[in-house]
Design a protein around this motif. Structure first.
Motif, PDB file in Angstrom:
ATOM      1  N   ARG A  82       0.838  -1.197   0.000  1.00  0.00           N
ATOM      2  CA  ARG A  82       0.000   0.000   0.000  1.00  0.00           C
ATOM      3  C   ARG A  82       0.877   1.252   0.000  1.00  0.00           C
ATOM      4  O   ARG A  82       0.894   2.025   0.960  1.00  0.00           O
ATOM      5  N   PRO A  83       1.644   1.496  -1.067  1.00  0.00           N
ATOM      6  CA  PRO A  83       2.479   2.707  -1.112  1.00  0.00           C
ATOM      7  C   PRO A  83       1.625   3.957  -1.251  1.00  0.00           C
ATOM      8  O   PRO A  83       0.517   3.931  -1.797  1.00  0.00           O
ATOM      9  N   ASP A  84       2.164   5.043  -0.741  1.00  0.00           N
ATOM     10  CA  ASP A  84       1.489   6.332  -0.825  1.00  0.00           C
ATOM     11  C   ASP A  84       1.777   6.951  -2.189  1.00  0.00           C
ATOM     12  O   ASP A  84       2.874   7.432  -2.451  1.00  0.00           O
ATOM     13  N   ARG A  85       0.787   6.937  -3.070  1.00  0.00           N
ATOM     14  CA  ARG A  85       0.979   7.429  -4.434  1.00  0.00           C
ATOM     15  C   ARG A  85       0.380   8.821  -4.631  1.00  0.00           C
ATOM     16  O   ARG A  85      -0.048   9.168  -5.738  1.00  0.00           O
ATOM     17  N   THR A  86       0.340   9.601  -3.571  1.00  0.00           N
ATOM     18  CA  THR A  86      -0.135  10.975  -3.703  1.00  0.00           C
ATOM     19  C   THR A  86       0.817  11.757  -4.611  1.00  0.00           C
ATOM     20  O   THR A  86       2.033  11.707  -4.429  1.00  0.00           O
ATOM     21  N   PRO A  87       0.323  12.476  -5.612  1.00  0.00           N
ATOM     22  CA  PRO A  87       1.221  13.259  -6.485  1.00  0.00           C
ATOM     23  C   PRO A  87       2.064  14.239  -5.672  1.00  0.00           C
ATOM     24  O   PRO A  87       1.598  14.842  -4.707  1.00  0.00           O
ATOM     25  N   ARG A  88       3.312  14.394  -6.083  1.00  0.00           N
ATOM     26  CA  ARG A  88       4.238  15.300  -5.404  1.00  0.00           C
ATOM     27  C   ARG A  88       4.605  16.452  -6.321  1.00  0.00           C
ATOM     28  O   ARG A  88       4.755  16.277  -7.532  1.00  0.00           O
ATOM     29  N   VAL A  89       4.792  17.614  -5.713  1.00  0.00           N
ATOM     30  CA  VAL A  89       5.290  18.797  -6.411  1.00  0.00           C
ATOM     31  C   VAL A  89       6.495  19.302  -5.636  1.00  0.00           C
ATOM     32  O   VAL A  89       6.372  19.700  -4.479  1.00  0.00           O
ATOM     33  N   LEU A  90       7.659  19.263  -6.265  1.00  0.00           N
ATOM     34  CA  LEU A  90       8.894  19.737  -5.647  1.00  0.00           C
ATOM     35  C   LEU A  90       9.180  21.151  -6.144  1.00  0.00           C
ATOM     36  O   LEU A  90       9.164  21.408  -7.352  1.00  0.00           O
ATOM     37  N   VAL A  91       9.459  22.050  -5.210  1.00  0.00           N
ATOM     38  CA  VAL A  91       9.708  23.452  -5.539  1.00  0.00           C
ATOM     39  C   VAL A  91      11.172  23.763  -5.254  1.00  0.00           C
ATOM     40  O   VAL A  91      11.625  23.663  -4.109  1.00  0.00           O
ATOM     41  N   ARG A 113       9.483  21.274  -0.568  1.00  0.00           N
ATOM     42  CA  ARG A 113      10.642  22.049  -1.026  1.00  0.00           C
ATOM     43  C   ARG A 113      11.766  21.108  -1.448  1.00  0.00           C
ATOM     44  O   ARG A 113      11.979  20.063  -0.829  1.00  0.00           O
ATOM     45  N   LEU A 114      12.479  21.488  -2.475  1.00  0.00           N
ATOM     46  CA  LEU A 114      13.644  20.733  -2.919  1.00  0.00           C
ATOM     47  C   LEU A 114      14.836  21.164  -2.074  1.00  0.00           C
ATOM     48  O   LEU A 114      15.715  21.921  -2.497  1.00  0.00           O
ATOM     49  N   ALA A 115      14.832  20.686  -0.825  1.00  0.00           N
ATOM     50  CA  ALA A 115      15.844  21.040   0.167  1.00  0.00           C
ATOM     51  C   ALA A 115      16.084  19.814   1.046  1.00  0.00           C
ATOM     52  O   ALA A 115      15.267  18.880   1.038  1.00  0.00           O
ATOM     53  N   PRO A 116      17.184  19.748   1.766  1.00  0.00           N
ATOM     54  CA  PRO A 116      17.436  18.591   2.634  1.00  0.00           C
ATOM     55  C   PRO A 116      16.270  18.340   3.578  1.00  0.00           C
ATOM     56  O   PRO A 116      15.787  19.235   4.255  1.00  0.00           O
ATOM     57  N   GLY A 117      15.821  17.081   3.628  1.00  0.00           N
ATOM     58  CA  GLY A 117      14.673  16.719   4.442  1.00  0.00           C
ATOM     59  C   GLY A 117      13.350  16.861   3.721  1.00  0.00           C
ATOM     60  O   GLY A 117      12.328  16.352   4.189  1.00  0.00           O
ATOM     61  N   PHE A 118      13.325  17.587   2.596  1.00  0.00           N
ATOM     62  CA  PHE A 118      12.123  17.788   1.783  1.00  0.00           C
ATOM     63  C   PHE A 118      10.930  18.236   2.628  1.00  0.00           C
ATOM     64  O   PHE A 118       9.900  17.560   2.687  1.00  0.00           O
ATOM     65  N   PRO A 119      11.058  19.384   3.313  1.00  0.00           N
ATOM     66  CA  PRO A 119       9.923  19.868   4.122  1.00  0.00           C
ATOM     67  C   PRO A 119       8.790  20.321   3.228  1.00  0.00           C
ATOM     68  O   PRO A 119       8.984  20.650   2.051  1.00  0.00           O
ATOM     69  N   THR A 120       7.594  20.362   3.798  1.00  0.00           N
ATOM     70  CA  THR A 120       6.452  20.858   3.041  1.00  0.00           C
ATOM     71  C   THR A 120       6.553  22.370   2.884  1.00  0.00           C
ATOM     72  O   THR A 120       7.322  23.038   3.580  1.00  0.00           O
ATOM     73  N   ILE A 121       5.761  22.890   1.979  1.00  0.00           N
ATOM     74  CA  ILE A 121       5.804  24.325   1.693  1.00  0.00           C
ATOM     75  C   ILE A 121       5.445  25.140   2.929  1.00  0.00           C
ATOM     76  O   ILE A 121       5.991  26.219   3.183  1.00  0.00           O
ATOM     77  N   ASP A 122       4.539  24.624   3.744  1.00  0.00           N
ATOM     78  CA  ASP A 122       4.054  25.386   4.897  1.00  0.00           C
ATOM     79  C   ASP A 122       4.945  25.258   6.119  1.00  0.00           C
ATOM     80  O   ASP A 122       4.703  25.915   7.123  1.00  0.00           O
ATOM     81  N   ASP A 123       5.965  24.380   6.071  1.00  0.00           N
ATOM     82  CA  ASP A 123       6.836  24.205   7.230  1.00  0.00           C
ATOM     83  C   ASP A 123       7.670  25.452   7.441  1.00  0.00           C
ATOM     84  O   ASP A 123       8.178  26.054   6.494  1.00  0.00           O
ATOM     85  N   ALA A 152       7.227   3.728  -6.836  1.00  0.00           N
ATOM     86  CA  ALA A 152       7.183   3.687  -8.291  1.00  0.00           C
ATOM     87  C   ALA A 152       5.785   4.039  -8.781  1.00  0.00           C
ATOM     88  O   ALA A 152       4.783   3.615  -8.214  1.00  0.00           O
ATOM     89  N   GLY A 153       5.716   4.826  -9.847  1.00  0.00           N
ATOM     90  CA  GLY A 153       4.438   5.211 -10.411  1.00  0.00           C
ATOM     91  C   GLY A 153       3.826   6.457  -9.816  1.00  0.00           C
ATOM     92  O   GLY A 153       2.775   6.912 -10.279  1.00  0.00           O
ATOM     93  N   THR A 154       4.445   7.034  -8.796  1.00  0.00           N
ATOM     94  CA  THR A 154       3.915   8.260  -8.190  1.00  0.00           C
ATOM     95  C   THR A 154       4.240   9.453  -9.080  1.00  0.00           C
ATOM     96  O   THR A 154       5.403   9.679  -9.412  1.00  0.00           O
ATOM     97  N   PRO A 155       3.256  10.249  -9.487  1.00  0.00           N
ATOM     98  CA  PRO A 155       3.538  11.415 -10.341  1.00  0.00           C
ATOM     99  C   PRO A 155       4.420  12.432  -9.608  1.00  0.00           C
ATOM    100  O   PRO A 155       4.227  12.697  -8.424  1.00  0.00           O
ATOM    101  N   LEU A 156       5.378  12.982 -10.329  1.00  0.00           N
ATOM    102  CA  LEU A 156       6.313  13.947  -9.751  1.00  0.00           C
ATOM    103  C   LEU A 156       6.431  15.142 -10.680  1.00  0.00           C
ATOM    104  O   LEU A 156       6.699  14.994 -11.880  1.00  0.00           O
ATOM    105  N   THR A 157       6.224  16.332 -10.122  1.00  0.00           N
ATOM    106  CA  THR A 157       6.388  17.596 -10.839  1.00  0.00           C
ATOM    107  C   THR A 157       7.445  18.423 -10.127  1.00  0.00           C
ATOM    108  O   THR A 157       7.427  18.523  -8.894  1.00  0.00           O
ATOM    109  N   VAL A 158       8.366  18.995 -10.880  1.00  0.00           N
ATOM    110  CA  VAL A 158       9.451  19.801 -10.321  1.00  0.00           C
ATOM    111  C   VAL A 158       9.357  21.200 -10.913  1.00  0.00           C
ATOM    112  O   VAL A 158       9.340  21.365 -12.140  1.00  0.00           O
TER     113      VAL A 158
END
Length: 404
Positions: A82-91, A113-123, A152-158
């Motif tokens: 049961r992988p988490d396949r929620t689409p990701r957007v990296l900024v 965010r495209l930063a070490p630890g990949f924090p969320t935008i609101d962090d 695998a298969g999770t949509p990724l937008t950068v």
């Protein structure tokens, strides 16, 4: 879905299930002796043996279930499938997402965010756009790390700015197709006035010497002129070196971050303090600095070691192994000497510092990583805490106090 145990030996804790059963049996066998005066003269007769019975079955079952859950928690259960396949957007740093989150159409995606630890935008507490590029990790390395951790298969937008600072020399190779979007109004961190200018900045170098020992000055001036020409500053005239190399006597105060100390003899304390504050100093072979005894070699060529270096506070202290002349260092006459000298002060081999974001889109070709299992320890720990509260209520509730 498949349930697996990371530590099956933890199921040995199931032996503790005997404890509640024994406690309940011991409590049932408790008897209270009551003496009746009118019956003291009666002859005692053998009584039939009474079999032990378990009392308060619901409470016993709850305790057994709680201990079984604790044993399962020790065994570290995980769930596959049961992988988490929620689409990701990296900024990437330098992209303003204030209006993008509202108009991009990724309302169901998880923005990070495209930063070490990949924090969320609101962090809070993460680097905001505009920080110097030397405080940011490599964009390519972060992309590969995030790709490896994503199912695998999770949509990724950068989302990236038009110019990427500190990129690798080649395009990153990922295991999935990435929606690579260049934000037109993005400004990269510490961008030069012309964001489309990808030429490296001119390295600056201070040279301190004594009039009695001017050897080596012309080679450093020539390196400065080459830096100026590489930046597009004009012809390789000797005057062009002044744009990158400043020459003065050893008594002149220090300013900047790179120093070539060509003064023989013991290193002054003022230079040590300047290096400890964050400067990089390259000493001549005739200079004396005890800190460099046994220091590792940081520059060599086919003839052998050329320079050694060590950390001193926040800066670096380096020293040449030979005198600054063609007889001691034949590399001075090579056309790539300015590049080697710049890389020596930079601490890393030369690499593209600024690249066009459109030309740096990731390629597909990396082997996908297996999906990481989802740990069940957090929900299981919450269930155990809930069962403990119910057990305490049943053991000390109003009904138990009334029965006592």
């Amino acid at each position: 879905m498949t349930l697996s145990l990371m530590l099956p030996l933890g199921l040995a804790a199931l032996a503790s299930l005997l404890v509640p059963v024994l406690v309940h049996l011991a409590r049932r066998s408790e008897q209270r002796v009551v003496v009746f005066a009118a019956l003291r003269w009666l002859q005692a007769k053998p009584q039939p043996r009474r079999r032990h019975r378990l009392d308060e079955i619901p409470l016993l079952l709850l305790r057994l279930l709680m201990l079984a859950a604790l044993a399962l928690l020790i065994a570290e259960p995980v769930l596959f499938g049961r992988p988490d396949r929620t689409p990701r957007v990296l900024v990437a740093p330098g992209v303003d997402v204030t209006s993008l989150r509202r108009d991009s159409g990724f309302s169901d995606a998880r923005w990070q965010r495209l930063a070490p630890g990949f924090p969320t935008i609101d962090d809070a507490g993460v680097d905001a756009p505009g920080l110097p590029s030397d405080r940011q990790a490599s964009l390519s390395s972060l992309l590969r790390e995030f790709d490896a951790s994503l199912p695998a298969g999770t949509p990724l937008t950068v989302l990236v700015p038009p110019v990427i600072p500190g990129a690798d020399a080649e395009r990153p190779v990922l295991s999935r197709t990435v929606d690579w979007r260049v934000v037109p109004d993005g400004v990269p961190p510490s961008a030069p006035p012309d964001a489309t200018d990808t030429r490296p900045p001119i390295p600056t170098l201070m040279v301190r010497y004594t009039p009695e020992h001017p050897e080596g000055l012309k080679y450093l001036r020539a390196a400065g002129a080459a830096w100026h020409v590489a930046r597009g500053g004009g012809s390789a005239a000797e005057d062009d070196a002044e744009a990158a190399v400043t020459v003065a006597t050893g008594a002149t105060p220090l300013a900047g971050s790179r120093l070539a100390w060509l003064v023989p003899g013991p290193l002054p304390d003022a230079v040590r303090q300047w290096v400890a504050a964050g400067g990089d100093a390259l000493l001549a072979a005739e200079a004396i600095a005890p800190e460099l005894e046994g220091a590792p070699v940081i520059w060599r060529d086919a003839t052998g070691p050329l320079a050694r270096g060590t950390r001193l506070g926040r800066g670096r202290l380096m020293q040449l192994e030979h005198e600054l002349s063609p007889a001691g260092m034949p590399i001075l006459l090579e056309p790539d000497f300015p590049e080697h000298l710049s890389a020596l002060f930079a601490g890393t081999p030369p690499h593209p510092a600024w690249v066009d974001a459109k030309a740096h889109a990731p390629r597909v070709g990396a082997t996908p990583y297996p999906d990481a299992p989802r740990p069940l320890a957090p929900p299981l720990a919450g269930l155990i805490a809930l069962m403990f509260l119910v057990e305490r209520w049943m053991a000390n509730g109003p009904r138990r106090r009334t029965a006592a």
